[in-house]
Design an enzyme around this catalytic site. Structure first.
Site, PDB file in Angstrom:
ATOM      1  N   GLU A   1      29.481  61.286  19.778  1.00 19.27           N
ATOM      2  CA  GLU A   1      30.688  62.065  19.475  1.00 19.27           C
ATOM      3  C   GLU A   1      30.369  63.545  19.287  1.00 19.27           C
ATOM      4  OE1 GLU A   1      34.469  62.344  16.347  1.00 19.27           O
ATOM      5  OE2 GLU A   1      32.778  61.037  15.892  1.00 19.27           O
TER       6      GLU A   1
ATOM      7  N   LYS B   1      32.886  59.458  22.413  1.00 21.24           N
ATOM      8  CA  LYS B   1      34.086  59.763  21.631  1.00 21.24           C
ATOM      9  C   LYS B   1      34.290  61.262  21.694  1.00 21.24           C
ATOM     10  CE  LYS B   1      36.456  59.105  17.230  1.00 21.24           C
ATOM     11  NZ  LYS B   1      36.558  58.327  15.979  1.00 21.24           N
TER      12      LYS B   1
END
Length: 295
Positions: A176, A213
């Site tokens: 992420e 993500k």
């Protein structure tokens, strides 16, 4: 669910991943959003007890197991807790939800327009313990704040390096590198971020897969190539400060990405709601986020 069943659920499931991983620094804000003021707790243990009660209520809500939530990201203390008389990972799997664990230790100070993750010497031990509890994958967050190629590439390099450590334990890492949605140069920076991610994927050994993500991109469809990449199991989107309506509207412009929202899922839940009202409010959010994820 076996590991292979969880992998298939994540790869092809028609739904989204709930982010229930608020940790120490973000827990008071999450509790306040839930209608619990700081005066309700005096110690850290009491604070985490209150947030665990909220998460238990979410996990046990009838709508949470309706098939539209395919995964849930947990904070370590939540993973170690119980819900419905079972460990949280076991209870989630019983409800058809794949458990993930937040493994980063927070952010360093900003440098070259990015905040990298703090050192994490105990990462492998945490991952092995999570695997023993039935967890499928991990999530770790760094933040990009400007279109500085040096900072962006270093953030992505660190994500893939830590991802390799996680892969060595048998878990699937969710990388992420969040791009701050308030940054004025986001379109330019996200193009640099995409290039850096593609380079990281090219260097990943054949047969290995990661998840990504990412902030919902300024340029719709920017990450469409990543959603079909053979080394990417799934691309999920964070809400990044958007309201539920805003996040869902932006996500729907990006086919192939599914949601992994926290604020967008929880923003209208309150501790003093009746169980019926709580489930109804959560169900409305789940339906809206699910619709945006499968568009």
């Amino acid at each position: 669910m076996t590991f292979d069943e969880m992998k298939a659920r994540v790869a092809t499931g028609q739904g989204f991943i709930a982010a229930l991983d608020q940790s120490g620094g973000s827990t008071p804000k999450a509790l306040k959003g839930y209608g619990v003021e700081d005066s309700a707790w005096t110690t850290e243990d009491e604070m985490f007890g209150l947030i665990h009660e909220m998460r238990q209520r979410i996990i046990e809500a009838p709508c949470f197991g309706n098939g539209k939530v395919i995964g849930a990201i947990l904070f370590e203390k939540t993973m170690d807790g119980e819900s419905g008389g079972k460990s949280v990972p076991a209870r989630l799997k019983e409800r058809g939800i794949v458990p993930f664990l937040k493994v980063d230790k927070g952010l360093e100070d900003e440098r070259d327009g990015a905040q990298l993750m703090k050192p994490n010497p105990g990462l492998e031990d945490m991952c092995r313990r999570a695997k023993d509890l039935g967890v499928f994958g991990t999530k770790m967050r760094s933040v990009v704040k400007s279109a500085n190629p040096v900072g962006i590439k270093e953030a992505v390099r660190q994500q893939f390096a830590e991802g390799a450590r996680i892969l060595s334990t048998g878990l699937v890492p969710m990388l992420e590198p969040e791009y701050d949605i308030t940054a004025t140069d986001r379109a330019e920076g996200e193009a640099i971020l995409l290039e850096a991610i593609e380079e990281g994927l090219d260097a990943l050994p054949d047969g290995q897969q990661v998840m990504l993500k990412l902030s919902i991109p300024k340029t719709a469809g920017l990450y469409s190539g990543l959603t079909n990449h053979p080394k990417v199991l799934r691309v999920v989107a964070l809400s990044g400060g958007y309201s539920t309506d805003e996040a869902c509207a932006e996500l729907a412009k990006n086919p192939g990405m599914i949601a992994s929202f926290s604020r967008g899922l929880l923003q209208d839940l309150r501790h003093n709601q009746s169980d019926e009202d709580f489930d109804g409010t959560l169900s409305t959010a789940i339906d809206q986020i699910h619709a945006a994820s499968v568009t």
